[in-house]
Motif scaffolding. Structure first.
Motif, PDB file in Angstrom:
ATOM      1  N   PHE A  39       0.812  -1.213   0.000  1.00 36.79           N
ATOM      2  CA  PHE A  39       0.000   0.000   0.000  1.00 36.79           C
ATOM      3  C   PHE A  39       0.848   1.267   0.000  1.00 36.79           C
ATOM      4  O   PHE A  39       0.409   2.324   0.452  1.00 36.79           O
ATOM      5  CB  PHE A  39      -0.939  -0.013   1.204  1.00 36.79           C
ATOM      6  CG  PHE A  39      -1.871  -1.185   1.201  1.00 36.79           C
ATOM      7  CD1 PHE A  39      -2.928  -1.254   0.312  1.00 36.79           C
ATOM      8  CD2 PHE A  39      -1.667  -2.242   2.080  1.00 36.79           C
ATOM      9  CE1 PHE A  39      -3.783  -2.336   0.300  1.00 36.79           C
ATOM     10  CE2 PHE A  39      -2.520  -3.341   2.065  1.00 36.79           C
ATOM     11  CZ  PHE A  39      -3.579  -3.394   1.177  1.00 36.79           C
ATOM     12  N   CYS A  40       2.064   1.171  -0.503  1.00 32.05           N
ATOM     13  CA  CYS A  40       2.985   2.305  -0.537  1.00 32.05           C
ATOM     14  C   CYS A  40       2.962   2.966  -1.910  1.00 32.05           C
ATOM     15  O   CYS A  40       3.074   2.294  -2.935  1.00 32.05           O
ATOM     16  CB  CYS A  40       4.395   1.833  -0.207  1.00 32.05           C
ATOM     17  SG  CYS A  40       5.638   3.123  -0.350  1.00 32.05           S
ATOM     18  N   LEU A  41       2.828   4.282  -1.930  1.00 28.37           N
ATOM     19  CA  LEU A  41       2.871   5.048  -3.175  1.00 28.37           C
ATOM     20  C   LEU A  41       4.291   5.444  -3.556  1.00 28.37           C
ATOM     21  O   LEU A  41       4.512   5.989  -4.638  1.00 28.37           O
ATOM     22  CB  LEU A  41       2.018   6.314  -3.038  1.00 28.37           C
ATOM     23  CG  LEU A  41       0.513   6.111  -2.887  1.00 28.37           C
ATOM     24  CD1 LEU A  41      -0.158   7.444  -2.543  1.00 28.37           C
ATOM     25  CD2 LEU A  41      -0.094   5.514  -4.141  1.00 28.37           C
ATOM     26  N   GLY A  42       5.247   5.177  -2.687  1.00 23.43           N
ATOM     27  CA  GLY A  42       6.616   5.596  -2.944  1.00 23.43           C
ATOM     28  C   GLY A  42       6.919   6.933  -2.294  1.00 23.43           C
ATOM     29  O   GLY A  42       6.027   7.645  -1.841  1.00 23.43           O
ATOM     30  N   PRO A  43       8.195   7.319  -2.231  1.00 25.76           N
ATOM     31  CA  PRO A  43       8.566   8.591  -1.617  1.00 25.76           C
ATOM     32  C   PRO A  43       7.982   9.770  -2.376  1.00 25.76           C
ATOM     33  O   PRO A  43       7.814   9.728  -3.595  1.00 25.76           O
ATOM     34  CB  PRO A  43      10.098   8.601  -1.706  1.00 25.76           C
ATOM     35  CG  PRO A  43      10.476   7.173  -1.931  1.00 25.76           C
ATOM     36  CD  PRO A  43       9.370   6.548  -2.689  1.00 25.76           C
ATOM     37  N   LEU A  44       7.664  10.833  -1.656  1.00 28.21           N
ATOM     38  CA  LEU A  44       7.192  12.069  -2.274  1.00 28.21           C
ATOM     39  C   LEU A  44       7.923  13.227  -1.618  1.00 28.21           C
ATOM     40  O   LEU A  44       7.735  13.514  -0.441  1.00 28.21           O
ATOM     41  CB  LEU A  44       5.680  12.226  -2.100  1.00 28.21           C
ATOM     42  CG  LEU A  44       5.070  13.459  -2.781  1.00 28.21           C
ATOM     43  CD1 LEU A  44       5.207  13.362  -4.296  1.00 28.21           C
ATOM     44  CD2 LEU A  44       3.604  13.612  -2.397  1.00 28.21           C
TER      45      LEU A  44
END
Length: 294
Positions: free
Chosen positions: A21-26
């Motif tokens: 459920f991780c969108l990645g770093p922002l």
């Protein structure tokens, strides 16, 4: 720099995922920043000099998704100028932009194809205000402030190509922090996570970080993608059990978040007790604070 292929950000910005459920770093893009902007806190804080009201453009480090809600906090404002923060989206990758950047989002970018930007009301941009903005499946951009009712900013955003968030630290707004993002899908919520690398606090020895990492596990990045246990949750991710007791006595971190917090801050997240020296058992401490009145 790796050139963007139109479907993702730079390779270094998309390679990390810490869970289903991780969108990645922002973070903010490191190269595409206005001439008067300084980035800090792992490229998650952007500050414009007080001597001007312009040259404050910043962009997201990676493309954002439709209905991905981007959270910002206004850290500092200055009432020498009229107007405040502008937020928007663009189809043009930050890495493709020539430097120096345009001095203002409106009208320098808003009049160009592939850019959608709108001013946020000054009343929503006071120091301490938290904003959320996103684009809907229909191409309409919305904003909320401090959990208030959503406001429609503009329509007609082109969703056929990747979109990067675009923010102009303009006018009264001097400093902002990027607090992350989330996107809800059916019964699940996807969230961005901290960037893979953090600046080390000058008070925290690198050997200490290695020791804590060995104790707690080698994974520095976590994401709240698990259900909260029946015990007290970690105060950082709110998704795993707090297993690590700090020298101040607070049992408030899980084994995955502990190395990250110690490396980035070097203090207890609850009482700000400084963590410096190693103690028996492999953890770290400083002389325990003396209770008031003793």
């Amino acid at each position: 720099m790796v050139k963007d292929n139109g479907n993702s950000g730079d390779a270094s910005e998309t390679s990390h995922r810490c869970g289903m459920f991780c969108l990645g770093p922002l973070t903010f893009h490191r190269q595409a920043v206005g001439e008067k902007v300084r980035l800090s806190c792992g490229d998650r804080r952007a500050e414009r000099t007080e001597s001007t009201f312009k040259n404050g453009l910043v962009f997201s480090s990676r493309p954002v998704k439709v209905q991905e809600k981007i959270r910002l906090r206004v850290e500092r404002d200055l009432f020498l100028w009229h107007g405040a923060l502008r937020v928007g989206l663009t189809n043009m990758p930050p890495s493709d932009r020539p430097l120096p950047l345009p001095i203002m989002a409106i009208p320098n970018l808003s009049d160009s194809p592939g850019h959608w930007v709108a001013p946020v009301p000054e009343s929503c941009c006071q120091a301490g205000s938290e904003l959320v903005f996103w684009v809907s499946c229909g191409g309409t951009m919305y904003v909320t402030s401090n959990n208030s009712r959503q406001h429609k900013l503009l329509t007609g955003v082109d969703l056929s190509r990747p979109l990067w968030a675009m923010i102009d630290i303009y006018g009264q707004t001097c400093s902002i922090s990027l607090l992350g993002s989330e996107k809800k899908k059916l019964i699940s919520t996807y969230r961005s996570c901290p960037a893979p690398e953090y600046p080390t606090s000058p008070d925290v020895d690198s050997r200490l970080i290695s020791e804590v990492s060995s104790l707690c596990g080698n994974e520095y990045i976590t994401c709240p993608d698990t259900e909260v246990s029946t015990d007290e949750p970690c105060v950082v991710c709110m998704g795993r059990e707090a297993e690590i007791t700090l020298p101040c006595g607070h049992r408030c971190l899980c084994r995955l978040c502990a190395p990250m917090v110690i490396q980035q801050f070097g203090t207890c997240p609850l009482c700000r007790h400084v963590i410096r020296a190693r103690v028996e058992g492999g953890f770290v401490s400083e002389t325990a604070p003396t209770p008031a009145g003793h």
